[in-house]
Write a protein that holds these residues in place. Structure first.
Motif, PDB file in Angstrom:
ATOM      1  N   ASN A  71      58.322  74.348  -7.515  1.00 14.33           N
ATOM      2  CA  ASN A  71      57.660  75.349  -6.675  1.00 14.33           C
ATOM      3  C   ASN A  71      56.250  75.623  -7.209  1.00 14.33           C
ATOM      4  N   GLY A  72      55.242  75.407  -6.358  1.00 13.42           N
ATOM      5  CA  GLY A  72      53.845  75.582  -6.770  1.00 13.42           C
ATOM      6  C   GLY A  72      53.277  76.951  -6.438  1.00 13.42           C
ATOM      7  N   VAL A  73      54.162  77.944  -6.196  1.00 13.16           N
ATOM      8  CA  VAL A  73      53.727  79.314  -5.873  1.00 13.16           C
ATOM      9  C   VAL A  73      52.722  79.820  -6.915  1.00 13.16           C
ATOM     10  N   GLY A  74      51.741  80.630  -6.469  1.00  9.64           N
ATOM     11  CA  GLY A  74      50.796  81.221  -7.406  1.00  9.64           C
ATOM     12  C   GLY A  74      51.523  82.249  -8.270  1.00  9.64           C
ATOM     13  N   ILE A  75      51.372  82.185  -9.594  1.00  7.19           N
ATOM     14  CA  ILE A  75      52.115  83.091 -10.477  1.00  7.19           C
ATOM     15  C   ILE A  75      51.181  83.918 -11.348  1.00  7.19           C
ATOM     16  N   ILE A  76      51.387  85.240 -11.293  1.00 12.48           N
ATOM     17  CA  ILE A  76      50.664  86.154 -12.170  1.00 12.48           C
ATOM     18  C   ILE A  76      51.688  86.824 -13.074  1.00 12.48           C
ATOM     19  N   MET A  77      51.488  86.729 -14.391  1.00  9.65           N
ATOM     20  CA  MET A  77      52.394  87.376 -15.330  1.00  9.65           C
ATOM     21  C   MET A  77      51.910  88.807 -15.556  1.00  9.65           C
ATOM     22  N   LEU A  78      52.874  89.733 -15.576  1.00  5.15           N
ATOM     23  CA  LEU A  78      52.569  91.129 -15.901  1.00  5.15           C
ATOM     24  C   LEU A  78      53.033  91.340 -17.328  1.00  5.15           C
ATOM     25  N   SER A  79      52.097  91.444 -18.247  1.00  2.00           N
ATOM     26  CA  SER A  79      52.468  91.547 -19.646  1.00  2.00           C
ATOM     27  C   SER A  79      52.125  92.912 -20.207  1.00  2.00           C
ATOM     28  N   ALA A  80      53.077  93.497 -20.935  1.00  2.00           N
ATOM     29  CA  ALA A  80      52.836  94.804 -21.533  1.00  2.00           C
ATOM     30  C   ALA A  80      52.002  94.641 -22.804  1.00  2.00           C
ATOM     31  N   ARG A  81      52.126  93.463 -23.392  1.00  2.00           N
ATOM     32  CA  ARG A  81      51.395  93.217 -24.621  1.00  2.00           C
ATOM     33  C   ARG A  81      50.202  92.348 -24.300  1.00  2.00           C
ATOM     34  N   GLY A  82      49.093  92.612 -24.962  1.00  2.00           N
ATOM     35  CA  GLY A  82      47.887  91.866 -24.615  1.00  2.00           C
ATOM     36  C   GLY A  82      47.551  90.749 -25.570  1.00  2.00           C
ATOM     37  N   GLN A  83      48.485  90.436 -26.457  1.00  2.00           N
ATOM     38  CA  GLN A  83      48.156  89.434 -27.473  1.00  2.00           C
ATOM     39  C   GLN A  83      47.879  88.064 -26.880  1.00  2.00           C
ATOM     40  N   GLU A  84      46.965  87.395 -27.530  1.00  2.00           N
ATOM     41  CA  GLU A  84      46.586  86.031 -27.172  1.00  2.00           C
ATOM     42  C   GLU A  84      47.819  85.149 -26.991  1.00  2.00           C
ATOM     43  N   MET A  85      48.778  85.316 -27.897  1.00  2.00           N
ATOM     44  CA  MET A  85      49.974  84.479 -27.889  1.00  2.00           C
ATOM     45  C   MET A  85      50.690  84.566 -26.555  1.00  2.00           C
ATOM     46  N   ASP A  86      50.814  85.795 -26.037  1.00  2.00           N
ATOM     47  CA  ASP A  86      51.497  85.988 -24.764  1.00  2.00           C
ATOM     48  C   ASP A  86      50.767  85.306 -23.625  1.00  2.00           C
ATOM     49  N   LYS A  87      49.436  85.448 -23.654  1.00  2.00           N
ATOM     50  CA  LYS A  87      48.652  84.846 -22.569  1.00  2.00           C
ATOM     51  C   LYS A  87      48.858  83.345 -22.581  1.00  2.00           C
ATOM     52  N   ILE A  88      48.773  82.759 -23.759  1.00  2.00           N
ATOM     53  CA  ILE A  88      48.904  81.307 -23.868  1.00  2.00           C
ATOM     54  C   ILE A  88      50.322  80.883 -23.497  1.00  2.00           C
ATOM     55  N   THR A  89      51.329  81.624 -23.986  1.00  2.00           N
ATOM     56  CA  THR A  89      52.714  81.296 -23.633  1.00  2.00           C
ATOM     57  C   THR A  89      52.873  81.304 -22.116  1.00  2.00           C
ATOM     58  N   GLY A  90      52.288  82.310 -21.469  1.00  2.00           N
ATOM     59  CA  GLY A  90      52.382  82.434 -20.017  1.00  2.00           C
ATOM     60  C   GLY A  90      51.768  81.246 -19.315  1.00  2.00           C
ATOM     61  N   LEU A  91      50.593  80.851 -19.775  1.00  2.00           N
ATOM     62  CA  LEU A  91      49.898  79.745 -19.123  1.00  2.00           C
ATOM     63  C   LEU A  91      50.613  78.428 -19.380  1.00  2.00           C
ATOM     64  N   VAL A  92      51.156  78.279 -20.597  1.00  2.00           N
ATOM     65  CA  VAL A  92      51.898  77.060 -20.904  1.00  2.00           C
ATOM     66  C   VAL A  92      53.168  77.001 -20.049  1.00  2.00           C
ATOM     67  N   SER A  93      53.758  78.170 -19.766  1.00  2.00           N
ATOM     68  CA  SER A  93      54.976  78.211 -18.943  1.00  2.00           C
ATOM     69  C   SER A  93      54.688  77.828 -17.498  1.00  2.00           C
ATOM     70  N   GLY A  94      53.417  77.792 -17.129  1.00  2.00           N
ATOM     71  CA  GLY A  94      53.075  77.402 -15.761  1.00  2.00           C
ATOM     72  C   GLY A  94      52.490  78.520 -14.922  1.00  2.00           C
ATOM     73  N   ALA A  95      52.140  79.661 -15.561  1.00  4.75           N
ATOM     74  CA  ALA A  95      51.529  80.763 -14.808  1.00  4.75           C
ATOM     75  C   ALA A  95      50.069  80.433 -14.497  1.00  4.75           C
ATOM     76  N   ASP A  96      49.532  81.064 -13.450  1.00  7.09           N
ATOM     77  CA  ASP A  96      48.147  80.836 -13.064  1.00  7.09           C
ATOM     78  C   ASP A  96      47.224  81.909 -13.605  1.00  7.09           C
ATOM     79  N   ASP A  97      47.760  83.092 -13.856  1.00  9.72           N
ATOM     80  CA  ASP A  97      46.926  84.209 -14.278  1.00  9.72           C
ATOM     81  C   ASP A  97      47.832  85.239 -14.945  1.00  9.72           C
ATOM     82  N   TYR A  98      47.243  86.209 -15.598  1.00 16.53           N
ATOM     83  CA  TYR A  98      48.049  87.259 -16.188  1.00 16.53           C
ATOM     84  C   TYR A  98      47.295  88.575 -16.094  1.00 16.53           C
ATOM     85  N   VAL A  99      48.048  89.672 -15.997  1.00 10.53           N
ATOM     86  CA  VAL A  99      47.464  91.012 -15.961  1.00 10.53           C
ATOM     87  C   VAL A  99      48.196  91.810 -17.023  1.00 10.53           C
TER      88      VAL A  99
END
Ligand code: CA
Length: 226
Positions: free
Chosen positions: A70-98
């Motif tokens: 599924n190529g749906v656009g994905i935005i992760m909603l993260s409570a923590r702002g650490q770099e690690m989370d952002k990268i994990t999200g993008l590696v998981s296939g997310a398109d953006d994060y807030v």
């Protein structure tokens, strides 16, 4: 669109504001419910995924969505702002994060941007197919084939491939790619570009450590040659 958030108060707040902004959100309170909702409605084009959930975490939900093709656009909603989370999200296939807490204006701007990127391209286009080497990018169906085999891409990966194949042999800077694919409002780091290139290489190259098509231009960015 889909809103996955287990906390009722946050989910209601987001849903009410998205309705006000003209969206028709489908709600899910668990990762499994979100996966079912996406399977049930292929028309869903954008999914907001909370990270901390009672059943499976948002990153895993994201991975499973992509694993299902599924190529749906994905935005992760993260409570923590650490770099690690952002990268994990993008590696998981997310398109953006807030990162929480976020304003409704920020969230709707990100969603709008993702809709634009995942939306129908304008009717008048110079070419429907870009053919280079073994690759064929179809701008009508937004699909890529390598030697006749479909390569499954996320919307971000597709947007990157479109820019590369429109500019073969031309070095493109990280900043330019970031600006053209993620948009002017994106405040993330260049690293998201590198993460997505790494993913593209795994999908496109015979040996992603010795790229034959997606070349690194040291200290600058990337160059496509096929
Ligand atoms: Ca949560």
């Amino acid at each position: 669109m889909l809103v996955l958030e287990d906390e009722d108060s946050i989910r209601s707040f987001v849903v009410i504001n998205l309705r006000r902004a003209g969206f028709e959100p489908v709600e899910a309170a668990t990762g499994n419910a979100a996966l079912e909702a996406l399977r049930a409605d292929p028309e869903i084009r954008v999914a907001l995924l909370d990270v901390m959930l009672p059943d499976i975490d948002g990153f895993e939900v994201c991975r499973r969505i992509r694993a299902e093709g599924n190529g749906v656009g994905i935005i992760m909603l993260s409570a923590r702002g650490q770099e690690m989370d952002k990268i994990t999200g993008l590696v998981s296939g997310a398109d953006d994060y807030v990162t929480k807490p976020f304003s409704t204006a920020e969230l709707t701007a990100r969603i709008d941007a993702l809709y634009r990127r995942t939306g129908e391209a304008p009717a008048a286009r110079p070419a429907e197919e870009l053919k280079q080497g073994p690759f064929v990018l179809n701008t009508r169906t937004r699909t890529l084939e390598r030697a006749g085999q479909r390569v499954k891409l996320t919307q971000i990966e597709y947007a990157l491939m479109l820019i590369f194949m429109q500019n073969p042999g031309q070095p493109l800077s990280r900043e330019e790619l970031l600006h053209r694919v993620w948009g002017e409002g994106f405040d993330g780091e260049d690293k998201v570009v590198d993460v997505n290139i790494r993913r593209l290489r795994i999908k496109l190259e015979d040996d992603s450590t010795q790229p034959a098509y997606l070349h690194t231009v040291w200290g600058f960015g990337y160059r496509w040659d096929a």
